[in-house]
Design an enzyme around this catalytic site. Structure first.
Site, short mmCIF file in Angstrom:
data_model
loop_
_atom_site.label_atom_id
_atom_site.label_comp_id
_atom_site.label_asym_id
_atom_site.label_seq_id
_atom_site.Cartn_x
_atom_site.Cartn_y
_atom_site.Cartn_z
N LYS A 11 -9.35 13.59 -13.64
CA LYS A 11 -9.06 13.30 -12.29
C LYS A 11 -7.74 13.32 -12.00
O LYS A 11 -7.06 14.35 -12.60
CB LYS A 11 -9.63 11.81 -11.77
CG LYS A 11 -11.19 11.77 -12.44
CD LYS A 11 -11.90 10.55 -11.92
CE LYS A 11 -13.51 10.36 -12.47
NZ LYS A 11 -14.05 9.47 -12.09
N SER A 213 -19.32 6.11 -16.62
CA SER A 213 -18.87 5.01 -17.86
C SER A 213 -19.61 5.53 -19.04
O SER A 213 -20.05 4.51 -19.73
CB SER A 213 -19.46 3.75 -17.07
OG SER A 213 -18.77 3.12 -16.05
N GLY A 234 -15.12 10.55 -17.52
CA GLY A 234 -14.05 9.98 -16.74
C GLY A 234 -12.96 9.04 -17.57
O GLY A 234 -12.33 9.73 -18.60
P1 PGA Z 1 -15.94 7.55 -15.66
O1 PGA Z 1 -16.18 8.86 -14.75
O2 PGA Z 1 -16.60 7.97 -16.76
O3 PGA Z 1 -14.79 6.99 -15.54
O4 PGA Z 1 -17.05 6.59 -15.04
C1 PGA Z 1 -17.10 9.88 -14.81
C2 PGA Z 1 -17.00 10.86 -13.58
O5 PGA Z 1 -16.34 10.75 -12.71
O6 PGA Z 1 -17.05 12.14 -13.82
#
Ligand code: PGA
Length: 251
Positions: A11, A213, A234
């Site tokens: 991100k 998550s 993420g």
């Molecule tokens: P996260 O994000 O693992 O922080 O929940 C996953 C994603 O947005 O691809």
């Protein structure tokens, strides 16, 4: 047999020094022959792509962008085309992430243009779909997934989708620490594969990832499900050790 694909979606995180350190750690990790046979990918912010491509050259780790524009060039201030990414030796692109749909107004119509553009340029698209908490509570999960898939893939011939990667990411599980249960994730990923099959896509060759998550502690159970072929990670992908632990768990 589908090789698991574990993808790090950074991100808008990390800086130049942290990106360099991550790539050094990842190179050492990916180069260790004792590691399970996983395909690995990293998806840094645009500005770090040349640095990451150079740092990971020859490592076998795929480098991808987090979005791209459908047009090859033009008056689209702030955008980056698939062709520009390919010129940098970028191999893949995440399309339709829920944060882009939510915060940047990315529509299924736009995605229906981006997918063929990415494929035509030679990029491997990772198409993200997923339902909101309201939709799940209303029993609309499958309807939402089917609508998004059909709309986003509408401009691509099924035969051009060999090796497609779809990431099932329930919006309520992204960045919240609330993971879908292994059963919920399996059920949704199996449904995605069914929809692909009905569209005429070679569904047994397509990879369906789970995202939301994913952590070292829950990765093994999620990855053990029959229709889950990897993870889009993420938060836990920002730390090389956590990411490596997820890859180990996936094997
Ligand atoms: P996260 O994000 O693992 O922080 O929940 C996953 C994603 O947005 O691809």
């Amino acid at each position: 047999m589908r090789t698991p694909f574990i993808a790090a979606n950074w991100k808008m995180n990390l800086d130049r020094a942290a990106v360099g350190a991550f790539c050094r750690a990842l190179r050492a990790f990916a180069g260790d022959a004792a590691r399970p046979a996983c395909r690995l990918g990293v998806f840094p912010p645009f500005v770090y792509l040349p640095q990451v491509v150079e740092a990971l050259a020859g490592s076998g780790v795929a480098v991808g962008a987090q979005t791209c524009h459908a047009a090859p060039e033009g008056a689209f201030t702030g955008e980056v085309s698939a062709r520009m990414l390919v010129e940098l030796d970028v191999e893949a692109v995440v399309l339709g992430h829920s944060e882009r749909r939510q915060h940047f107004g990315e529509t299924d119509e736009a995605l229906a243009r981006k997918l063929p553009a990415a494929l035509a340029a030679g990029l491997q698209p990772i198409l993200c779909i997923g339902e909101s908490e309201e939709a799940r509570d209303a029993g609309q999960t499958e309807a939402v997934l089917e609508r998004q898939l059909q709309a986003d893939l509408s401009a691509v011939e099924p035969g051009a989708l060999a090796g497609l990667v779809v990431a099932y990411e329930p919006i309520w599980a992204i960045g919240t620490g609330r993971t879908a249960t292994a059963d919920q994730a399996q059920e949704a990923c199996a449904f995605v594969r069914d929809v692909l099959r009905e569209r005429g896509v070679e569904a047994d060759a397509a990879r369906v990832l789970y995202g939301g998550s994913v952590k070292p502690g829950n990765a093994a159970e999620l990855m053990a499900q029959a229709d889950i072929d990897g993870a889009l990670v993420g938060g836990a992908s920002l730390d090389p050790e956590e990411f490596a632990a997820i890859v180990e768990a996936a094997g």
